[in-house]
Design a protein around this motif. Structure first.
Motif, mmCIF file in Angstrom:
data_model
loop_
_atom_site.group_PDB
_atom_site.id
_atom_site.type_symbol
_atom_site.label_atom_id
_atom_site.label_comp_id
_atom_site.label_asym_id
_atom_site.label_seq_id
_atom_site.Cartn_x
_atom_site.Cartn_y
_atom_site.Cartn_z
ATOM 1 N N TYR A 94 1.534 -3.942 4.509
ATOM 2 C CA TYR A 94 2.957 -3.621 4.375
ATOM 3 C C TYR A 94 3.260 -2.543 5.401
ATOM 4 C CZ TYR A 94 2.754 -6.249 0.047
ATOM 5 O OH TYR A 94 2.583 -7.260 -0.880
ATOM 6 N N THR A 95 4.300 -2.741 6.197
ATOM 7 C CA THR A 95 4.582 -1.791 7.264
ATOM 8 C C THR A 95 6.077 -1.492 7.327
ATOM 9 O OG1 THR A 95 4.341 -1.337 9.640
ATOM 10 C CG2 THR A 95 4.608 -3.639 9.006
ATOM 11 N N ILE A 96 6.402 -0.211 7.524
ATOM 12 C CA ILE A 96 7.790 0.259 7.501
ATOM 13 C C ILE A 96 8.124 0.910 8.841
ATOM 14 C CG2 ILE A 96 9.455 1.773 6.348
ATOM 15 C CD1 ILE A 96 7.609 1.676 3.874
ATOM 16 N N GLU A 97 9.281 0.554 9.394
ATOM 17 C CA GLU A 97 9.752 1.116 10.657
ATOM 18 C C GLU A 97 11.177 1.629 10.480
ATOM 19 O OE1 GLU A 97 10.524 2.656 13.968
ATOM 20 O OE2 GLU A 97 8.522 1.768 13.840
ATOM 21 N N ILE A 98 11.431 2.870 10.908
ATOM 22 C CA ILE A 98 12.734 3.484 10.722
ATOM 23 C C ILE A 98 13.747 3.063 11.783
ATOM 24 C CG2 ILE A 98 12.298 5.599 12.053
ATOM 25 C CD1 ILE A 98 13.688 7.118 9.677
ATOM 26 N N VAL A 99 13.286 2.624 12.944
ATOM 27 C CA VAL A 99 14.191 2.183 14.010
ATOM 28 C C VAL A 99 14.496 0.698 13.801
ATOM 29 C CG1 VAL A 99 14.548 1.950 16.498
ATOM 30 C CG2 VAL A 99 13.217 3.891 15.595
ATOM 31 N N LYS A 100 15.728 0.390 13.472
ATOM 32 C CA LYS A 100 16.100 -0.969 13.047
ATOM 33 C C LYS A 100 15.725 -2.022 14.085
ATOM 34 C CE LYS A 100 19.992 -3.560 11.118
ATOM 35 N NZ LYS A 100 21.437 -3.491 10.754
#
Length: 207
Positions: A94-100
């Motif tokens: 599971y990976t999260i990125e703040i830059v859309k």
């Protein structure tokens, strides 16, 4: 790259080395950076972000002592390269990125390349991904001035987290955290330079 930058500098974990050998790094960098994809250094990927130096990717991956059955959370998807490395080793990422823009581009890239066990979300990684917790391991690929408590909370007992921590912009140390039943242990590893951990209060927590 694997022989001269990783094995020669002490990376020994067979699963990490195999993943680094099999993931095509040049497909995770901008077109004009492809000639430099396998060089010993980070590369810009746009939006002020970078793809980490191959040695650092391998070092952080090896430090987590991953198993095939593990569920791993990554904070800071970037181009998706680190997630792809993890996907070759563990059951689910599971990976999260703040830059859309980067989040959706990485999601499409990983899907196109067949990394079916990677789940990408656009959001503020400070809050982790509570709905998918707990995690066997967490890897943070941005320099933080402190360790986010929500990430510690989302580690399994016996889980490991690696995160760059430091008080000065771009300069930090990798810290390996192990969550034991009655305490949290922290071990400072090597000095590193990472883009800063950014926050966006409008995004709130990830469900």
């Amino acid at each position: 790259m694997v022989k001269t930058q990783l094995e020669a500098r002490g990376i020994k974990d067979a699963a990490t080395l195999l993943a680094m050998q099999n993931v095509p790094r040049h497909l995770f960098v901008p077109e004009n950076k492809k000639p430099y994809a396998y060089t010993d250094g980070p590369l810009p990927i746009g939006e002020g972000q970078t793809i980490s130096q191959p040695y650092i990717v391998a070092f952080m991956t090896e430090a987590l002592q991953l198993k095939e059955s593990d569920k791993v959370l990554e904070i800071g998807t970037g181009s998706g390269y680190q997630a792809a490395i993890l996907a070759k080793i563990v059951d689910t990422v599971y990976t999260i990125e703040i830059v859309k823009h980067l989040a959706f581009k990485a999601k499409d890239r990983l899907q196109d390349l067949g990394y079916a066990n990677v789940n990408v979300k656009w959001g503020d990684g400070y809050y982790g991904w509570p709905a998918k917790a707990p995690f066997d391991a967490i890897i943070v690929t941005a320099g933080a001035d402190s360790i986010p408590q929500p990430l510690i909370d989302q580690l399994k007992i016996g889980g490991r987290m690696i995160i760059p921590v430091g008080q000065y912009k771009y300069v930090s140390h990798l810290v390996l955290i192990t969550k034991k039943k009655n305490k949290i242990t922290r071990k400072k590893l090597i000095p590193v330079r990472f883009v800063p951990f950014t926050r966006d209060k409008k995004l709130g927590g990830n469900k």
